[in-house]
Design a protein around this motif. Structure first.
Motif, mmCIF file in Angstrom:
data_model
loop_
_atom_site.group_PDB
_atom_site.id
_atom_site.type_symbol
_atom_site.label_atom_id
_atom_site.label_comp_id
_atom_site.label_asym_id
_atom_site.label_seq_id
_atom_site.Cartn_x
_atom_site.Cartn_y
_atom_site.Cartn_z
ATOM 1 N N ALA A 15 -14.369 14.502 43.524
ATOM 2 C CA ALA A 15 -13.270 14.407 42.560
ATOM 3 C C ALA A 15 -13.588 13.388 41.476
ATOM 4 O O ALA A 15 -13.311 13.603 40.289
ATOM 5 C CB ALA A 15 -11.975 14.030 43.284
ATOM 6 N N GLY A 16 -14.209 12.272 41.902
ATOM 7 C CA GLY A 16 -14.570 11.250 40.919
ATOM 8 C C GLY A 16 -15.596 11.773 39.925
ATOM 9 O O GLY A 16 -15.491 11.540 38.719
ATOM 10 N N MET A 17 -16.576 12.535 40.435
ATOM 11 C CA MET A 17 -17.583 13.104 39.537
ATOM 12 C C MET A 17 -16.927 14.069 38.558
ATOM 13 O O MET A 17 -17.268 14.108 37.379
ATOM 14 C CB MET A 17 -18.640 13.855 40.348
ATOM 15 N N GLY A 18 -15.952 14.850 39.058
ATOM 16 C CA GLY A 18 -15.259 15.804 38.204
ATOM 17 C C GLY A 18 -14.542 15.113 37.063
ATOM 18 O O GLY A 18 -14.698 15.486 35.896
ATOM 19 N N SER A 19 -13.768 14.076 37.403
ATOM 20 C CA SER A 19 -13.022 13.408 36.336
ATOM 21 C C SER A 19 -13.975 12.641 35.419
ATOM 22 O O SER A 19 -13.753 12.548 34.215
ATOM 23 C CB SER A 19 -11.979 12.466 36.934
ATOM 24 N N HIS A 20 -15.062 12.121 36.017
ATOM 25 C CA HIS A 20 -16.046 11.433 35.193
ATOM 26 C C HIS A 20 -16.659 12.404 34.180
ATOM 27 O O HIS A 20 -16.826 12.080 33.002
ATOM 28 C CB HIS A 20 -17.139 10.850 36.094
ATOM 29 N N VAL A 26 -20.329 14.275 26.553
ATOM 30 C CA VAL A 26 -20.851 15.639 26.478
ATOM 31 C C VAL A 26 -19.690 16.645 26.545
ATOM 32 O O VAL A 26 -19.570 17.540 25.714
ATOM 33 C CB VAL A 26 -21.838 15.895 27.635
ATOM 34 N N TRP A 27 -18.816 16.438 27.541
ATOM 35 C CA TRP A 27 -17.678 17.347 27.720
ATOM 36 C C TRP A 27 -16.796 17.368 26.480
ATOM 37 O O TRP A 27 -16.420 18.434 25.978
ATOM 38 C CB TRP A 27 -16.869 16.897 28.944
ATOM 39 N N ASN A 28 -16.471 16.196 25.961
ATOM 40 C CA ASN A 28 -15.577 16.131 24.814
ATOM 41 C C ASN A 28 -16.237 16.618 23.535
ATOM 42 O O ASN A 28 -15.555 16.910 22.557
ATOM 43 C CB ASN A 28 -15.059 14.699 24.631
ATOM 44 N N SER A 29 -17.579 16.664 23.533
ATOM 45 C CA SER A 29 -18.234 17.217 22.345
ATOM 46 C C SER A 29 -18.191 18.735 22.370
ATOM 47 O O SER A 29 -18.288 19.382 21.335
ATOM 48 C CB SER A 29 -19.688 16.743 22.277
ATOM 49 N N ILE A 30 -18.047 19.320 23.557
ATOM 50 C CA ILE A 30 -18.000 20.789 23.664
ATOM 51 C C ILE A 30 -16.602 21.300 23.357
ATOM 52 O O ILE A 30 -16.424 22.240 22.585
ATOM 53 C CB ILE A 30 -18.433 21.235 25.079
ATOM 54 N N PHE A 31 -15.589 20.645 23.954
ATOM 55 C CA PHE A 31 -14.213 21.110 23.779
ATOM 56 C C PHE A 31 -13.507 20.239 22.758
ATOM 57 O O PHE A 31 -13.325 19.039 22.963
ATOM 58 C CB PHE A 31 -13.484 21.089 25.124
ATOM 59 N N PRO A 33 -10.565 18.672 20.174
ATOM 60 C CA PRO A 33 -9.218 18.165 20.468
ATOM 61 C C PRO A 33 -8.178 19.285 20.523
ATOM 62 O O PRO A 33 -8.194 20.196 19.704
ATOM 63 C CB PRO A 33 -8.948 17.227 19.297
ATOM 64 N N GLY A 34 -7.299 19.200 21.507
ATOM 65 C CA GLY A 34 -6.280 20.224 21.692
ATOM 66 C C GLY A 34 -6.645 21.229 22.747
ATOM 67 O O GLY A 34 -5.780 21.947 23.244
ATOM 68 N N SER A 35 -7.928 21.319 23.107
ATOM 69 C CA SER A 35 -8.333 22.298 24.108
ATOM 70 C C SER A 35 -7.750 21.952 25.468
ATOM 71 O O SER A 35 -7.747 20.787 25.867
ATOM 72 C CB SER A 35 -9.859 22.334 24.193
ATOM 73 N N PRO A 36 -7.245 22.949 26.202
ATOM 74 C CA PRO A 36 -6.715 22.683 27.545
ATOM 75 C C PRO A 36 -7.808 22.203 28.494
ATOM 76 O O PRO A 36 -7.504 21.694 29.566
ATOM 77 C CB PRO A 36 -6.183 24.050 27.998
ATOM 78 N N MET A 37 -9.076 22.376 28.128
ATOM 79 C CA MET A 37 -10.158 21.934 28.998
ATOM 80 C C MET A 37 -10.330 20.425 28.970
ATOM 81 O O MET A 37 -10.996 19.862 29.829
ATOM 82 C CB MET A 37 -11.481 22.585 28.564
ATOM 83 N N ARG A 38 -9.763 19.757 27.963
ATOM 84 C CA ARG A 38 -9.978 18.306 27.850
ATOM 85 C C ARG A 38 -9.043 17.558 28.789
ATOM 86 O O ARG A 38 -7.924 17.987 29.048
ATOM 87 C CB ARG A 38 -9.746 17.866 26.407
ATOM 88 N N SER A 39 -9.526 16.394 29.267
ATOM 89 C CA SER A 39 -8.722 15.629 30.221
ATOM 90 C C SER A 39 -7.530 14.975 29.535
ATOM 91 O O SER A 39 -6.517 14.717 30.171
ATOM 92 C CB SER A 39 -9.593 14.561 30.867
ATOM 93 N N ASP A 40 -7.639 14.723 28.219
ATOM 94 C CA ASP A 40 -6.536 14.045 27.540
ATOM 95 C C ASP A 40 -5.543 15.037 26.952
ATOM 96 O O ASP A 40 -4.679 14.664 26.168
ATOM 97 C CB ASP A 40 -7.086 13.129 26.432
ATOM 98 N N ASN A 41 -5.654 16.318 27.343
ATOM 99 C CA ASN A 41 -4.784 17.317 26.727
ATOM 100 C C ASN A 41 -3.382 17.277 27.344
ATOM 101 O O ASN A 41 -3.215 17.080 28.537
ATOM 102 C CB ASN A 41 -5.368 18.712 26.939
ATOM 103 N N SER A 42 -2.409 17.453 26.490
ATOM 104 C CA SER A 42 -1.049 17.623 26.979
ATOM 105 C C SER A 42 -0.445 18.802 26.242
ATOM 106 O O SER A 42 -0.890 19.155 25.164
ATOM 107 C CB SER A 42 -0.232 16.360 26.710
ATOM 108 N N ASP A 43 0.554 19.416 26.848
ATOM 109 C CA ASP A 43 1.155 20.593 26.233
ATOM 110 C C ASP A 43 2.180 20.154 25.198
ATOM 111 O O ASP A 43 3.220 19.605 25.538
ATOM 112 C CB ASP A 43 1.820 21.451 27.311
ATOM 113 N N SER A 44 1.854 20.389 23.943
ATOM 114 C CA SER A 44 2.779 20.064 22.865
ATOM 115 C C SER A 44 2.594 21.114 21.783
ATOM 116 O O SER A 44 1.556 21.776 21.735
ATOM 117 C CB SER A 44 2.469 18.674 22.307
ATOM 118 N N PRO A 45 3.596 21.297 20.925
ATOM 119 C CA PRO A 45 3.442 22.296 19.859
ATOM 120 C C PRO A 45 2.177 22.061 19.036
ATOM 121 O O PRO A 45 1.494 23.008 18.649
ATOM 122 C CB PRO A 45 4.704 22.096 19.022
ATOM 123 N N ARG A 46 1.855 20.774 18.816
ATOM 124 C CA ARG A 46 0.676 20.491 18.007
ATOM 125 C C ARG A 46 -0.595 20.925 18.739
ATOM 126 O O ARG A 46 -1.488 21.530 18.144
ATOM 127 C CB ARG A 46 0.613 19.000 17.687
#
Lengths: 258, 291
Positions: A15-20, A26-31, A33-46
């Motif tokens: 689980a730690g490796m997953g969240s890491h 690398v992950w954030n360069s692929i997805f 901002p706004g992508s549901p794949m990102r860890s900082d994503n939240s559901d908002s109209p924007r």
């Protein structure tokens, strides 16, 4: 493991490796901002807008569509399914190209080998053939759906014409593929079909000659239609598809409501 | 002049009254043109304003009237005369610099400082017009009822895609595509049928001359299809307004379907009429399904 519980420790480590991973650069360069794949994503109209706007999807879809357009009974997804089948046929077609030689008699033997020697060969060939038949149906039904909604009316006139061109190319693609198995069904169905083209007034002979690459169907026709089938027609089709999709959006998206 | 709202006029009048030390009602009446303009408070002679290089200027009076600091007025005056190449006008109430003094001696005797408008180089502000809010903010378009593509449309499309993929995979897992014997130029099967989507045309060949059934009907058919938007000039999309167009297309749709089904299932050896439930099905596209 430090806590002495091996299984729990491994679980936590995974689980730690997953969240890491999901917080890594690398992950954030692929997805974007706004992508549901990102860890900082939240559901908002924007962020819902960003999913489309910040994405290659923006080439196909606007951020918002009219509410009646997402009712399945309005479009029956026919246009989208036609496009999906085109992609599926491209993928399965590329697979088949690895095992097919457009010469006589190898073409026929290669198809036999697909059924006996190649892993998933028969399944992929079946998907290619049945998918092509279904695509002719979905494209035709898509055209009918568009007609019944009056969706060809201004400003969408030209996109209707592009759609008719796409229908013709769908038929041509299917027809050129029909010959490639080089069996009795292929040979004589194509003979009947291309004989019809020979009835063209004035220059019927020339039309047949250009179509089959000779006075009658030979192994040369096989190569000619193979090139048309895997390269020439898809190439033109993709161009018209790009125009078709672009015009759908530029002409105001889905038509209606009725 | 456009009709100004009373509140704006009043604010303008109040500001001017405060600056000039007059009563608000006086100024308001003057702005509205109901009373003759009263002279501004400093005594002003009826001589015209000095042109560049003309008579002298009373910078103190100007500074008092317009609320512009005197040093700025001086700077602007010098800059203007330098730019125009004209001598600096004489200034009242201050010892002119040496360069200006010679210009004054050369010029005729300066008239008393007087002006009826802002001096050159001094900018004042005034209200030109009032743009009403509607003209800028009105979009002229009705707001539409829209939903976000994500998740509403994309979810549906994804499910449709998966359903199609599942259907096609299952069909392909259980039904093999046909593969008959090796192509033989010397042995034509009976019947020989075109691919199913051309069987409607092949069916037409049974009724009409080949040039009619093979070229003219499909050629004109495709041309008519392509030109539908330019032939049908009816702007309405409501089904009740397009009964003729819908009927015509339905005839085409049903006709093409019936011909195709007829050519596929009701034609046997020699392309002669058969009943599929009596004589069997002569339709190789579905060979492996039928077996």
């Amino acid at each position: 493991m430090a806590d002495g519980n091996g299984r729990g420790g491994i679980k936590e480590a995974v689980a730690g490796m997953g969240s890491h991973l999901r917080e890594s650069q690398v992950w954030n360069s692929i997805f974007r901002p706004g992508s549901p794949m990102r860890s900082d994503n939240s559901d908002s109209p924007r962020n819902r807008s960003y999913v489309v706007m910040n994405n290659v999807l923006y080439h196909l879809h606007p951020v918002k569509v009219k509410r009646h357009g997402v009712r399945i009974s309005y479009t029956l997804c026919l246009g989208g399914l036609s496009f999906f089948l085109f992609i599926l046929l491209t993928i399965t077609g590329i697979f088949l190209m690895f095992y097919y030689r457009p010469t006589s008699p190898q073409a026929y033997f290669d198809l036999q080998a697909l059924g006996s020697d190649v892993a998933f060969g028969q399944l992929v060939r079946n998907m290619h053939r049945w998918g092509a038949h279904i695509m002719v149906l979905t494209v035709f039904l898509h055209m009918s759906r568009v007609f019944y909604h009056g969706a060809y009316k201004p400003p969408r006139e030209f996109n209707w014409v592009v759609g008719i061109i796409l229908l013709l190319f769908t038929l041509l693609l299917s027809f050129t593929g029909y010959l490639l198995p080089w069996d009795q069904l292929a040979l004589w169905a194509v003979t009947v079909g291309s004989n019809m083209a020979g009835y063209t007034p004035v220059f019927g002979e020339q039309v047949t000659f250009a179509l089959v690459g000779g006075i009658q169907i030979t192994a040369d026709t096989l190569l000619r239609w193979y090139v048309l089938h895997v390269l020439f027609l898809p190439f033109i089709m993709v161009i018209f598809m790009a125009v078709h999709f672009w015009r759908v959006r530029k002409d105001g998206g889905l038509s209606g409501p009725l | 002049m456009a009709q100004l709202p009373e509140s704006l006029l009043r604010r303008s009048a109040e500001a001017r009254a405060k600056a000039e030390g007059r009563s608000v009602e006086d100024v308001l009446a003057e702005i509205k043109g109901e009373a003759p303009p009263t002279a501004p408070p400093p005594a002003v002679a009826e001589t015209p304003a000095p042109a560049a290089g003309g008579g002298g200027r009373d910078l103190d009076a100007e500074a008092a009237t317009f609320g512009v600091p005197r040093p700025l007025l001086e700077r602007s005056m010098f800059a203007r005369s330098k730019a125009d190449g004209t001598p600096v006008p004489a200034m009242a109430g201050v010892a002119a610099p040496a360069a200006a003094a010679t210009a004054v001696t050369a010029a005729p005797a300066p008239a008393p400082a007087a002006f009826s408008g802002p001096p050159p180089g001094v900018r004042t502000q005034r209200l030109l017009t009032v743009v009403k809010a509607g003209a800028i903010q009105g979009t002229g378009r009705e707001p539409e009822d829209k939903v976000n593509v994500w998740p509403h449309l994309l979810a549906i499309e994804f499910v449709a895609l998966l359903a199609m993929l599942a259907f096609l995979t299952l069909l392909s897992a259980f039904v093999d595509a046909p593969l008959l014997e090796f192509a033989n130029f010397n042995q034509q099967p009976n019947p020989s049928k075109a691919p199913w989507y051309f069987l409607g045309l092949q069916e037409l060949l049974a009724y009409f001359d080949p040039q009619v059934a093979g070229i003219i009907i499909p050629g004109f058919g495709v041309a008519a299809l392509a030109f539908i938007p330019y032939i049908d000039r009816n702007p309405s999309v409501r089904p009740s307004d397009r009964k003729f167009a819908i009927s015509l297309f339905t005839v085409f749709f049903v006709g093409a379907s019936v011909l195709t089904i007829f050519g596929s299932f009701f034609r046997g050896p020699g392309f002669n009429f058969v009943f599929p439930w009596v004589d069997g099905i002569f339709f190789d596209d579905l060979l492996t399904i039928l077996e």
